[in-house]
Write a protein that holds these residues in place. Sequence first.
Motif, PDB file in Angstrom:
ATOM      1  N   LEU A  77       0.833  -1.200   0.000  1.00 46.85           N
ATOM      2  CA  LEU A  77       0.000   0.000   0.000  1.00 46.85           C
ATOM      3  C   LEU A  77       0.863   1.244   0.000  1.00 46.85           C
ATOM      4  O   LEU A  77       1.900   1.297   0.675  1.00 46.85           O
ATOM      5  N   ARG A  78       0.440   2.258  -0.781  1.00 50.56           N
ATOM      6  CA  ARG A  78       1.034   3.591  -0.734  1.00 50.56           C
ATOM      7  C   ARG A  78      -0.040   4.520  -0.187  1.00 50.56           C
ATOM      8  O   ARG A  78      -1.088   4.704  -0.802  1.00 50.56           O
ATOM      9  N   LEU A  79       0.221   5.103   0.994  1.00 53.63           N
ATOM     10  CA  LEU A  79      -0.784   5.878   1.703  1.00 53.63           C
ATOM     11  C   LEU A  79      -0.271   7.273   2.037  1.00 53.63           C
ATOM     12  O   LEU A  79       0.913   7.458   2.340  1.00 53.63           O
ATOM     13  N   HIS A  80      -1.185   8.218   2.011  1.00 58.44           N
ATOM     14  CA  HIS A  80      -0.868   9.571   2.470  1.00 58.44           C
ATOM     15  C   HIS A  80      -0.629   9.530   3.975  1.00 58.44           C
ATOM     16  O   HIS A  80      -1.203   8.699   4.702  1.00 58.44           O
ATOM     17  N   HIS A  81       0.201  10.437   4.458  1.00 54.51           N
ATOM     18  CA  HIS A  81       0.576  10.394   5.874  1.00 54.51           C
ATOM     19  C   HIS A  81      -0.599  10.641   6.814  1.00 54.51           C
ATOM     20  O   HIS A  81      -0.501  10.389   8.016  1.00 54.51           O
ATOM     21  N   MET A  82      -1.747  11.118   6.294  1.00 58.53           N
ATOM     22  CA  MET A  82      -2.909  11.309   7.160  1.00 58.53           C
ATOM     23  C   MET A  82      -3.395   9.980   7.748  1.00 58.53           C
ATOM     24  O   MET A  82      -4.056   9.959   8.778  1.00 58.53           O
ATOM     25  N   PHE A  83      -3.046   8.852   7.098  1.00 63.43           N
ATOM     26  CA  PHE A  83      -3.510   7.548   7.569  1.00 63.43           C
ATOM     27  C   PHE A  83      -2.676   7.024   8.743  1.00 63.43           C
ATOM     28  O   PHE A  83      -3.060   6.026   9.348  1.00 63.43           O
ATOM     29  N   LEU A  84      -1.566   7.661   9.059  1.00 68.82           N
ATOM     30  CA  LEU A  84      -0.700   7.142  10.116  1.00 68.82           C
ATOM     31  C   LEU A  84      -1.413   7.066  11.463  1.00 68.82           C
ATOM     32  O   LEU A  84      -1.206   6.132  12.230  1.00 68.82           O
ATOM     33  N   ALA A  85      -2.226   8.050  11.754  1.00 74.21           N
ATOM     34  CA  ALA A  85      -2.929   8.090  13.046  1.00 74.21           C
ATOM     35  C   ALA A  85      -4.433   7.918  12.868  1.00 74.21           C
ATOM     36  O   ALA A  85      -5.219   8.400  13.688  1.00 74.21           O
ATOM     37  N   ALA A  86      -4.839   7.207  11.829  1.00 75.65           N
ATOM     38  CA  ALA A  86      -6.263   7.024  11.557  1.00 75.65           C
ATOM     39  C   ALA A  86      -6.908   6.165  12.642  1.00 75.65           C
ATOM     40  O   ALA A  86      -6.282   5.239  13.171  1.00 75.65           O
ATOM     41  N   PRO A  87      -8.164   6.436  12.999  1.00 73.59           N
ATOM     42  CA  PRO A  87      -8.851   5.621  14.010  1.00 73.59           C
ATOM     43  C   PRO A  87      -9.114   4.204  13.496  1.00 73.59           C
ATOM     44  O   PRO A  87      -9.024   3.932  12.303  1.00 73.59           O
ATOM     45  N   ASP A  88      -9.492   3.324  14.413  1.00 73.63           N
ATOM     46  CA  ASP A  88      -9.664   1.912  14.074  1.00 73.63           C
ATOM     47  C   ASP A  88     -10.703   1.687  12.985  1.00 73.63           C
ATOM     48  O   ASP A  88     -10.529   0.819  12.121  1.00 73.63           O
ATOM     49  N   GLU A  89     -11.810   2.462  13.013  1.00 69.91           N
ATOM     50  CA  GLU A  89     -12.849   2.237  12.008  1.00 69.91           C
ATOM     51  C   GLU A  89     -12.362   2.569  10.602  1.00 69.91           C
ATOM     52  O   GLU A  89     -12.799   1.958   9.619  1.00 69.91           O
ATOM     53  N   VAL A  90     -11.447   3.533  10.489  1.00 73.12           N
ATOM     54  CA  VAL A  90     -10.885   3.872   9.174  1.00 73.12           C
ATOM     55  C   VAL A  90      -9.910   2.791   8.717  1.00 73.12           C
ATOM     56  O   VAL A  90      -9.894   2.413   7.542  1.00 73.12           O
ATOM     57  N   ILE A  91      -9.100   2.276   9.634  1.00 71.66           N
ATOM     58  CA  ILE A  91      -8.183   1.186   9.287  1.00 71.66           C
ATOM     59  C   ILE A  91      -8.968  -0.045   8.853  1.00 71.66           C
ATOM     60  O   ILE A  91      -8.589  -0.742   7.905  1.00 71.66           O
ATOM     61  N   GLN A  92     -10.094  -0.312   9.526  1.00 68.06           N
ATOM     62  CA  GLN A  92     -10.937  -1.446   9.135  1.00 68.06           C
ATOM     63  C   GLN A  92     -11.531  -1.218   7.743  1.00 68.06           C
ATOM     64  O   GLN A  92     -11.588  -2.137   6.924  1.00 68.06           O
ATOM     65  N   ALA A  93     -11.967   0.022   7.475  1.00 67.63           N
ATOM     66  CA  ALA A  93     -12.495   0.346   6.140  1.00 67.63           C
ATOM     67  C   ALA A  93     -11.417   0.193   5.078  1.00 67.63           C
ATOM     68  O   ALA A  93     -11.681  -0.305   3.972  1.00 67.63           O
ATOM     69  N   LEU A  94     -10.199   0.600   5.408  1.00 69.33           N
ATOM     70  CA  LEU A  94      -9.088   0.462   4.477  1.00 69.33           C
ATOM     71  C   LEU A  94      -8.831  -1.012   4.173  1.00 69.33           C
ATOM     72  O   LEU A  94      -8.630  -1.398   3.012  1.00 69.33           O
ATOM     73  N   ALA A  95      -8.857  -1.854   5.211  1.00 71.23           N
ATOM     74  CA  ALA A  95      -8.657  -3.283   5.010  1.00 71.23           C
ATOM     75  C   ALA A  95      -9.778  -3.892   4.174  1.00 71.23           C
ATOM     76  O   ALA A  95      -9.526  -4.705   3.262  1.00 71.23           O
ATOM     77  N   ASP A  96     -11.022  -3.507   4.437  1.00 77.00           N
ATOM     78  CA  ASP A  96     -12.157  -4.029   3.669  1.00 77.00           C
ATOM     79  C   ASP A  96     -12.081  -3.608   2.210  1.00 77.00           C
ATOM     80  O   ASP A  96     -12.401  -4.390   1.305  1.00 77.00           O
ATOM     81  N   PHE A  97     -11.663  -2.359   1.985  1.00 76.68           N
ATOM     82  CA  PHE A  97     -11.557  -1.865   0.612  1.00 76.68           C
ATOM     83  C   PHE A  97     -10.447  -2.582  -0.144  1.00 76.68           C
ATOM     84  O   PHE A  97     -10.612  -2.950  -1.312  1.00 76.68           O
ATOM     85  N   VAL A  98      -9.313  -2.798   0.515  1.00 78.16           N
ATOM     86  CA  VAL A  98      -8.179  -3.470  -0.132  1.00 78.16           C
ATOM     87  C   VAL A  98      -8.504  -4.926  -0.409  1.00 78.16           C
ATOM     88  O   VAL A  98      -8.190  -5.458  -1.481  1.00 78.16           O
TER      89      VAL A  98
END
Length: 267
Positions: A77-98
């Motif tokens: 994954l190549r991610l913008h640095h805004m994702f470094l401190a993303a909350p758990d629900e966003v990380i879960q959404a990222l995993a579901d999308f990937v």
Amino acid sequence: MARPTRQKNVVRKRSYPAARLARQQPTVPEPNRLLKVWRRVLERRLRTRLRAKVAVEIHDNTHTMLTFQRQRAMFRLRLHHMFLAAPDEVIQALADFVRMGDGEASTRLDRFIERNKAYIRRVSPEQMRKRIRLEPVGRHHDLGRIFDRLNERYFQSRISAAITYGPAPRVKGPRKSIKMGSYAADSKVIRIHPALDQPVVPRYFVEWIVFHEMLHHVYRARKGEDGRRCVHPPEFMEHERRFHDFKRAQAWEDENLDLLLRSRVEG
């Protein structure tokens, strides 16, 4: 009679070697070291959700916030640095999308990016255009001349955008769809598919596609009543019908779409 002498309090200064002083001073982690730590934490958070190896690269892009690909048993994954401190629900959404390309997860990611767009580095359209190779003159259609004439006729020459042919896409096998034009609001650049630069494609059709993308400069995307992103609001569609060859261009597309899908453009 001798006067008593007053003793002075003398504070003796102690000398410390430079190496010892350096050891006593608190150390501040280097930014690159902190970035590595945060990146590893993010990789671990994604790894527990994807149940696979994960490699993350952090960037500071101004347009594409995330890309990914799967290489055997690993997700890159190549991610913008805004994702470094993303909350758990966003990380879960990222995993579901990937993992599944989940549409609801994509919507949640769009909302997160919209809420954190202040972290996106601001670059002027002029600066962004310097990075883009503009090639508006084709073998059969000059996009620059088409743009200038449409700009004068319909917009009083107020559209301050650039235009170019896009790169020849690498397609294996027959196309199922074709994106004939696009408009990037950040750089204000219109890109036209090189498949339109053929003698069989009439000029009025190319003009219609350019006119359509110029309207995106006027009517920006917005959220509809259902909360989804709307790129063609009603006023956009109404304005497009004012194009002088609107019905003729639509009819040509209906009759010749297969021709454009089959065309092969040399890079």
